[in-house]
Write an enzyme that holds these catalytic residues in place. Structure first.
Site, PDB file in Angstrom:
ATOM      1  CD  GLU A  14      -2.994  -1.282   2.136  1.00 24.89           C
ATOM      2  OE1 GLU A  14      -3.856  -0.386   2.185  1.00 24.89           O
ATOM      3  OE2 GLU A  14      -2.938  -2.226   2.952  1.00 24.89           O
ATOM      4  CG  MET A  15      -0.257   4.472   1.769  1.00 19.86           C
ATOM      5  SD  MET A  15      -1.237   5.294   3.056  1.00 19.86           S
ATOM      6  CE  MET A  15      -0.716   6.984   2.843  1.00 19.86           C
TER       7      MET A  15
END
Length: 348
Positions: free
Chosen positions: A138-139
């Site tokens: 994800e991030m």
């Protein structure tokens, strides 16, 4: 002649009374199982407070892609407030074009859920907010790098001080998550036609939508999908009556079992909330079903062991569309500018 008119009047009165009784009975049945979406956020767990200052800071953080290692991904990337709180992808695309393992649940009304994530591994929205920031698919960031980023921008430092007064070191990863939680708690969608119906407006639903509501309760859908959010409060095995296909329920993803390690939790998932369901395809944790009618049929066979007629399915879908409420109106914020001290993006 007068007797005929009298008989006709009495007959019509009886029919009207019978219809009125049936409608009143349906409404009372619905009111016993569901509750309207509130227009203001509920109290947060563990004594956490919601203040205007936390909400405003949380909005900055929610839309800021610099919380990600690449500066490309924000919370809003996968949970777009303009798209029903989702990203309309089978599974979200994260750092380096990596694909996540599960479909992104909606952020709208998520404060009303008992837990967060499909497997319920986060106890609240603050715990949930910390996960994607650190997840490699994800991030792909770290708490330390996030804190360095935020401390490098004077406007953020000042906002954290105001939002968390009296703390010696307010700019920290935990407070970041608490601020995001405060903002997300405001993302409610009240005033859906179904909410108006629950509040006593019998004309808020059409006859077909009422038929779908009755089927939804009588067939057993509401045994899991109930309460304010029509879900989000319990876990159930996906495939109670009939095992779904491996495409819809991938064998490698055992759901809540990954959290509890209990055999009875194999392939159990948090019951998805149905609010705004018409806006949030594709469906299920795998994101493999795009049509709401198909999703209803799959749930009927796999969970209830029944086969719906086409008319029954159509009516239930008509009811589900009445769960779409007023969407949040959020003004996109102007974010604090980075400085020479802000860690630069890494896109490897």
């Amino acid at each position: 002649m007068k007797k005929r008119v009298l008989y006709l009047a009495l007959a019509m009165s009886a029919i009207y009374s019978s219809t009125s009784f049936a409608e009143d009975s349906l409404m009372k049945q619905a009111q016993s199982q569901f509750k309207p979406i509130p227009s203001s956020p509920p109290a947060l767990r563990n004594g956490k407070t919601i203040t205007p200052e936390k909400i405003e800071l949380g909005k900055w953080l929610y839309f800021d892609p610099r919380l990600s290692k690449s500066w490309l991904i924000s919370c809003n990337t996968c949970h777009s407030v303009g798209l029903g709180g989702v990203d309309l992808e089978q599974t979200s695309i994260g750092h380096g074009w990596a694909k996540g393992p599960r479909n992104a649940p909606t952020v709208l009304n998520s404060v009303l859920n008992a837990t967060q994530f499909w497997d319920g591994r986060a106890k609240d929205l603050a715990a949930q907010a910390q996960g994607p920031v650190q997840a490699g698919v994800e991030m792909n960031n770290t708490p330390e790098r996030v804190e360095r980023t935020l401390r490098s921008m004077p406007a953020y430092v000042e906002s954290f001080k105001i939002a968390f007064p009296g703390e010696n070191n307010p700019v920290n990863f935990d407070n970041m998550a608490k601020a995001i939680e405060a903002f997300e708690a405001t993302l409610l969608t009240p005033n859906a036609p179904f909410d108006q119906y629950l509040k006593g407006d019998n004309r808020a639903l059409t006859d077909n939508e009422k038929s779908g509501l009755k089927l939804f309760m009588d067939k057993g859908c509401s045994s899991c999908h109930n309460g304010k959010n029509l879900g989000g409060d319990s876990y159930h095995v996906f495939g109670v009556a009939e095992k779904p296909s491996n495409k819809i329920r991938p064998e490698k993803d055992k759901g809540r079992f990954n959290v509890t390690k209990k055999s009875e939790d194999e392939y159990a998932f948090r019951v998805p909330p149905l609010r705004n369901i018409a806006l949030t395809p594709p469906y299920f944790h795998s994101g493999q079903v795009w049509d709401l009618k198909d999703a209803v049929d799959i749930m009927a066979t796999t969970q209830l062991g029944i086969h719906l007629t086409d008319q029954e399915n159509t009516s239930i879908v008509a009811f589900l569309k009445t769960l779409t409420g007023d969407q949040p109106k959020v003004e996109y914020p102007t974010l604090p500018p980075q400085t020479k001290g802000t860690p630069l993006p890494i896109t490897d």
